[in-house]
Design an enzyme around this catalytic site. Structure first.
Site, mmCIF file in Angstrom:
data_model
loop_
_atom_site.group_PDB
_atom_site.id
_atom_site.type_symbol
_atom_site.label_atom_id
_atom_site.label_comp_id
_atom_site.label_asym_id
_atom_site.label_seq_id
_atom_site.Cartn_x
_atom_site.Cartn_y
_atom_site.Cartn_z
ATOM 1 N N LYS A 1 -13.210 -0.406 6.186
ATOM 2 C CA LYS A 1 -14.007 -1.869 5.218
ATOM 3 C C LYS A 1 -15.005 -3.534 4.979
ATOM 4 O O LYS A 1 -15.830 -3.169 4.774
ATOM 5 C CB LYS A 1 -12.797 -1.992 3.618
ATOM 6 C CG LYS A 1 -12.264 -1.830 2.868
ATOM 7 C CD LYS A 1 -11.427 -0.256 3.029
ATOM 8 C CE LYS A 1 -9.928 -0.367 3.980
ATOM 9 N NZ LYS A 1 -9.180 0.362 3.688
ATOM 10 N N TRP B 1 1.331 -1.287 0.037
ATOM 11 C CA TRP B 1 0.157 0.163 0.142
ATOM 12 C C TRP B 1 1.010 0.703 -0.109
ATOM 13 O O TRP B 1 1.701 1.630 1.026
ATOM 14 C CB TRP B 1 -0.436 0.048 0.588
ATOM 15 C CG TRP B 1 -1.718 1.438 1.312
ATOM 16 C CD1 TRP B 1 -2.514 1.597 0.831
ATOM 17 C CD2 TRP B 1 -2.320 1.530 2.456
ATOM 18 N NE1 TRP B 1 -3.196 2.857 1.083
ATOM 19 C CE2 TRP B 1 -2.743 3.149 2.482
ATOM 20 C CE3 TRP B 1 -1.628 2.002 4.179
ATOM 21 C CZ2 TRP B 1 -2.854 4.060 3.407
ATOM 22 C CZ3 TRP B 1 -1.551 2.580 4.684
ATOM 23 C CH2 TRP B 1 -2.977 3.809 4.708
ATOM 24 N N ASP C 1 -0.814 -5.821 9.651
ATOM 25 C CA ASP C 1 -2.367 -4.396 8.837
ATOM 26 C C ASP C 1 -3.506 -5.086 8.466
ATOM 27 O O ASP C 1 -2.598 -5.959 7.437
ATOM 28 C CB ASP C 1 -0.599 -3.981 7.509
ATOM 29 C CG ASP C 1 -2.010 -2.568 7.551
ATOM 30 O OD1 ASP C 1 -3.940 -2.337 8.120
ATOM 31 O OD2 ASP C 1 -2.149 -2.279 6.602
HETATM 32 N N1 PLA Z 1 -3.477 -0.369 5.051
HETATM 33 C C1 PLA Z 1 -4.242 -0.750 4.158
HETATM 34 C C2 PLA Z 1 -3.591 -2.386 3.474
HETATM 35 C C3 PLA Z 1 -5.197 -0.414 3.112
HETATM 36 O O1 PLA Z 1 -5.341 -0.492 2.039
HETATM 37 C C4 PLA Z 1 -5.106 0.668 3.134
HETATM 38 C C5 PLA Z 1 -6.472 2.017 2.685
HETATM 39 C C6 PLA Z 1 -5.464 1.072 5.190
HETATM 40 C C7 PLA Z 1 -4.512 -0.008 5.791
HETATM 41 C C8 PLA Z 1 -5.775 2.134 5.999
HETATM 42 O O2 PLA Z 1 -7.084 2.004 5.541
HETATM 43 P P1 PLA Z 1 -7.749 3.720 6.900
HETATM 44 O O3 PLA Z 1 -6.678 4.001 7.320
HETATM 45 O O4 PLA Z 1 -8.918 4.229 5.763
HETATM 46 O O5 PLA Z 1 -8.564 2.352 7.694
HETATM 47 N N2 PLA Z 1 -6.774 1.399 1.633
HETATM 48 C C9 PLA Z 1 -7.497 2.250 0.504
HETATM 49 C C10 PLA Z 1 -7.647 3.554 1.057
HETATM 50 C C11 PLA Z 1 -9.166 1.626 0.739
HETATM 51 C C12 PLA Z 1 -6.836 4.730 0.699
HETATM 52 O O6 PLA Z 1 -5.883 4.300 0.338
HETATM 53 O O7 PLA Z 1 -6.528 5.132 1.910
HETATM 54 C C13 PLA Z 1 -6.727 2.107 -0.785
HETATM 55 O O8 PLA Z 1 -7.382 2.553 -2.176
HETATM 56 O O9 PLA Z 1 -5.387 1.566 -1.182
#
Ligand code: PLA
Length: 432
Positions: A253, A136, A217
């Site tokens: 989610k 991510w 995570d």
């Molecule tokens: N960890 C991972 C692996 C994630 O994909 C995301 C969210 C988070 C943590 C953090 O989410 P939160 O803070 O909203 O609980 N990833 C998303 C959104 C869904 C983003 O980038 O913020 C994504 O589209 O990758």
């Protein structure tokens, strides 16, 4: 004096690689536009979804006149923290039973990761964290800004579109003893590729033999398989062996609470895993065992006290509403069951989108092997489309996705699958 001048030399910062996709999407006037960038669940009608059980919990909260808006404690809502630890570590977790777990409420997954990272930077002896390649996009920034030094381990093999397990074992095997390792609990983002349980077991053995510290995570519990317990299995394997473990949870989610920013950080301290009787046999006295259990509970309390020192100057204490919704649902077995049904329906709809997209590409005879669309797990498909192809799809088809070729399957519906398949087909045949 010109009041704007002190910041005049600033350079314009780029948009965020993920959230910036939504900014671009919002500016597009096309009626056919499709946002497959951010991982946000949409219904078959393309609408955001508030779970029925969440609406019901909110109604209960609104109707409860005894509820007030006072500050929560620095660590958040006590019930929420206990229930969150149980959800990820398992209701029968020996670590929880022995009071070896410190849990604090966090600002969703991101905030929980950040608090965990700040805590490690202050109190852990190894400041290097290994993150998977790729991961991510926010991970490196969160950990670097918290004061950790970020390195990567091999994870994904573009040739097979699967796990580079050998590379992963080699890189973790070569990591310095004690290093922190970031692991995606399930539904790896962006690749959709998870280790099998057998592979997790090998990873666990390797990490424990080298004293590497697991930091999970867990942003998608329930979204991978549709089962909350099955998706928590990798985390529970690490907690069950009695070693230390950190876990950052997000309810964005799996409960659809994206904007409520509700999550948790749990830190499980090392402890004994065998039953008291077995240990008395080895140790010889019940008192020694009691002393040990006491000592570990003492560590959890010290950990919590230090987490408070991280949180207080950052945002003082967390918001009350989202955590109250989660606690209301988790503590009522009927509401919990309703949640699991709605969660499974979301997971199943994503799986059915995978099948429909795969079938649509097969029907078009799109060149290449697209079986990874049905093999990958969770919210995303890591398509293998390159930046140029993505830009083409955005320009010509108004389809928005991250430039690494990741698409959010949760943003797709039966109605939009043909449009996406046309776009992929055109991108591959014209720009292949
Ligand atoms: N960890 C991972 C692996 C994630 O994909 C995301 C969210 C988070 C943590 C953090 O989410 P939160 O803070 O909203 O609980 N990833 C998303 C959104 C869904 C983003 O980038 O913020 C994504 O589209 O990758």
């Amino acid at each position: 004096m010109d009041p704007g001048s002190v910041f005049a030399s600033l350079v314009q910062a780029p948009e965020d690689p993920i959230l910036g996709v939504t900014v671009a999407y919002n500016k597009d006037p096309s009626p056919n536009k499709l946002n497959l960038g951010v991982g946000a669940y949409r219904t078959e009608e393309g609408k955001p979804l508030v779970l029925d059980v969440v609406r019901r919990a909110e109604q209960l909260l609104v109707n409860d006149q005894s509820r007030v808006k006072e500050y929560l404690p620095i660590v958040g809502l006590a019930d929420f923290n206990k229930l969150s630890a149980k959800l990820i570590f398992g209701a029968d977790s020996p670590a929880i039973q022995a009071n070896r777990v410190a849990t604090v409420q966090g600002l969703s997954g991101t905030g929980s990761l950040r608090v965990g990272a700040e805590f490690l930077a202050r109190h852990y002896h190894q400041l290097t964290i290994y993150i998977p390649q790729p991961t991510w996009g926010n991970h490196p920034k969160v950990f670097t800004l918290a004061g950790l030094s970020v390195k990567t381990y091999r994870y994904y093999d573009p040739a097979t579109r699967g796990l580079n397990f050998q590379g992963l074992l080699e890189d973790l095997g070569a990591a310095p003893s004690g290093a922190i390792v970031l692991l995606h609990a399930c539904a790896h983002n962006p690749t959709g590729v998870d280790p099998t349980l057998e592979q997790w077991e090998q990873i666990r053995q390797l990490m424990r033999s080298k004293g590497l510290l697991p930091f999970f995570d867990s942003a998608y519990q329930g979204f991978a398989s549709g089962s909350l317990d099955a998706d928590a299995q990798p985390v529970r394997m690490f907690v069950a062996d009695g070693g230390e473990c950190l876990a950052a949870q997000s309810y964005a989610k799996n409960m659809g609470l994206y904007g409520e920013r509700v999550g948790a950080l749990s830190i499980s301290d090392a402890g004994i895993t065998a039953s008291k009787e077995v240990i008395i046999n080895i140790a010889g006295s019940s008192k020694e065992v009691d002393d040990f259990v006491c000592k570990t509970a003492d560590v959890a309390s010290k950990v919590e006290s230090q987490l408070k020192l991280v949180i207080r100057p950052m945002y003082s204490n967390p918001p009350i509403h989202g955590a109250s919704i989660v606690a209301t649902i988790l503590k009522d077995s009927k509401m919990y069951d309703e949640w699991t049904v709605e969660l499974k329906a979301m997971a199943d709809r994503i799986i059915s989108m995978r099948k429909q997209l795969f079938d649509a590409l097969s029907a078009r005879g799109t060149p290449g092997d697209w079986s990874h669309i049905i093999k990958q797990i969770g919210m995303f498909t890591f398509t293998g489309l390159n930046g140029e192809q993505v830009a083409f799809m955005t320009k010509e088809y108004h389809i928005y996705m991250t430039s690494d070729g990741r698409i959010s399957m949760a943003g797709l519906s039966s109605k939009t699958v043909p449009h996406l398949a046309d776009a992929i087909h055109a991108a591959v045949t014209r720009m292949g």
